[in-house]
Write a protein that holds these residues in place. Structure first.
Motif, PDB file in Angstrom:
ATOM      1  N   VAL A  27       0.857  -1.184   0.000  1.00 47.60           N
ATOM      2  CA  VAL A  27       0.000   0.000   0.000  1.00 47.60           C
ATOM      3  C   VAL A  27       0.893   1.234   0.000  1.00 47.60           C
ATOM      4  CG1 VAL A  27      -1.805   1.274   1.220  1.00 47.60           C
ATOM      5  CG2 VAL A  27      -1.842  -1.234   1.196  1.00 47.60           C
ATOM      6  N   VAL A  28       0.694   2.097  -0.986  1.00 47.59           N
ATOM      7  CA  VAL A  28       1.502   3.312  -1.146  1.00 47.59           C
ATOM      8  C   VAL A  28       0.792   4.521  -0.541  1.00 47.59           C
ATOM      9  CG1 VAL A  28       2.574   4.853  -2.835  1.00 47.59           C
ATOM     10  CG2 VAL A  28       2.549   2.378  -3.232  1.00 47.59           C
ATOM     11  N   LEU A  43      -4.545  -2.506   5.937  1.00 50.76           N
ATOM     12  CA  LEU A  43      -3.201  -2.075   5.598  1.00 50.76           C
ATOM     13  C   LEU A  43      -3.201  -0.587   5.304  1.00 50.76           C
ATOM     14  CD1 LEU A  43      -3.182  -5.172   5.127  1.00 50.76           C
ATOM     15  CD2 LEU A  43      -1.539  -4.764   3.321  1.00 50.76           C
ATOM     16  N   ASP A  44      -2.248   0.114   5.893  1.00 51.88           N
ATOM     17  CA  ASP A  44      -2.048   1.537   5.654  1.00 51.88           C
ATOM     18  C   ASP A  44      -0.791   1.722   4.817  1.00 51.88           C
ATOM     19  OD1 ASP A  44      -4.269   2.434   7.255  1.00 51.88           O
ATOM     20  OD2 ASP A  44      -3.085   1.923   9.028  1.00 51.88           O
ATOM     21  N   VAL A  66      -8.407   8.408  -2.123  1.00 55.21           N
ATOM     22  CA  VAL A  66      -8.034   7.373  -3.081  1.00 55.21           C
ATOM     23  C   VAL A  66      -6.843   6.593  -2.522  1.00 55.21           C
ATOM     24  CG1 VAL A  66      -7.110   6.950  -5.392  1.00 55.21           C
ATOM     25  CG2 VAL A  66      -8.912   8.652  -5.056  1.00 55.21           C
ATOM     26  N   ALA A  67      -6.949   5.272  -2.540  1.00 60.68           N
ATOM     27  CA  ALA A  67      -5.847   4.412  -2.098  1.00 60.68           C
ATOM     28  C   ALA A  67      -5.069   3.946  -3.320  1.00 60.68           C
ATOM     29  CB  ALA A  67      -6.382   3.214  -1.329  1.00 60.68           C
ATOM     30  N   GLU A  68      -3.781   3.783  -3.155  1.00 63.15           N
ATOM     31  CA  GLU A  68      -2.916   3.320  -4.239  1.00 63.15           C
ATOM     32  C   GLU A  68      -2.083   2.156  -3.731  1.00 63.15           C
ATOM     33  OE1 GLU A  68       0.510   5.092  -7.242  1.00 63.15           O
ATOM     34  OE2 GLU A  68      -0.227   6.313  -5.599  1.00 63.15           O
ATOM     35  N   ALA A  69      -1.947   1.123  -4.556  1.00 63.85           N
ATOM     36  CA  ALA A  69      -1.171  -0.052  -4.180  1.00 63.85           C
ATOM     37  C   ALA A  69      -0.318  -0.516  -5.350  1.00 63.85           C
ATOM     38  CB  ALA A  69      -2.083  -1.181  -3.735  1.00 63.85           C
ATOM     39  N   ILE A  70       0.822  -1.097  -5.024  1.00 64.81           N
ATOM     40  CA  ILE A  70       1.686  -1.739  -6.008  1.00 64.81           C
ATOM     41  C   ILE A  70       1.529  -3.247  -5.810  1.00 64.81           C
ATOM     42  CG2 ILE A  70       4.063  -2.137  -6.742  1.00 64.81           C
ATOM     43  CD1 ILE A  70       4.690   0.707  -5.715  1.00 64.81           C
TER      44      ILE A  70
END
Length: 86
Positions: A27-28, A43-44, A66-70
């Motif tokens: 999680v970015v 997850l943060d 908005v959440a961003e994940a790799i």
């Protein structure tokens, strides 16, 4: 792969699977609730999780931004059902 999820949005239902790969999520930005085989984790930014893609899993943005994940999926596997990320 990099994904963004609008608040309240994510991947399909609790029975979502794809292939038989190792999946890692970092999680970015924001907060994601990830349920893997019935066990839920929040997850943060900076948190990560890994699991097999053939295990039922679900991702939902539980924050108000908005959440961003790799994502790293090896070997690559493609979801076959409809996607509901936003």
């Amino acid at each position: 792969m990099v994904s963004e999820y609008a608040p309240g949005r994510g991947t399909g239902g609790d029975d979502y699977t794809h292939g038989d790969s190792q999946e890692i999520c970092l999680v970015v930005r924001g907060s994601l609730e990830i349920t893997v085989d019935g066990e839920t984790h929040v997850l943060d930014a900076g948190d990560s999780i890994e699991y097999r893609t053939n295990v039922p899993h679900r991702v939902v943005n539980v924050g108000d931004v908005v959440a961003e994940a790799i994502w790293v999926v090896t070997p690559p596997s493609v979801p076959l059902g409809p996607r509901t990320s936003g």
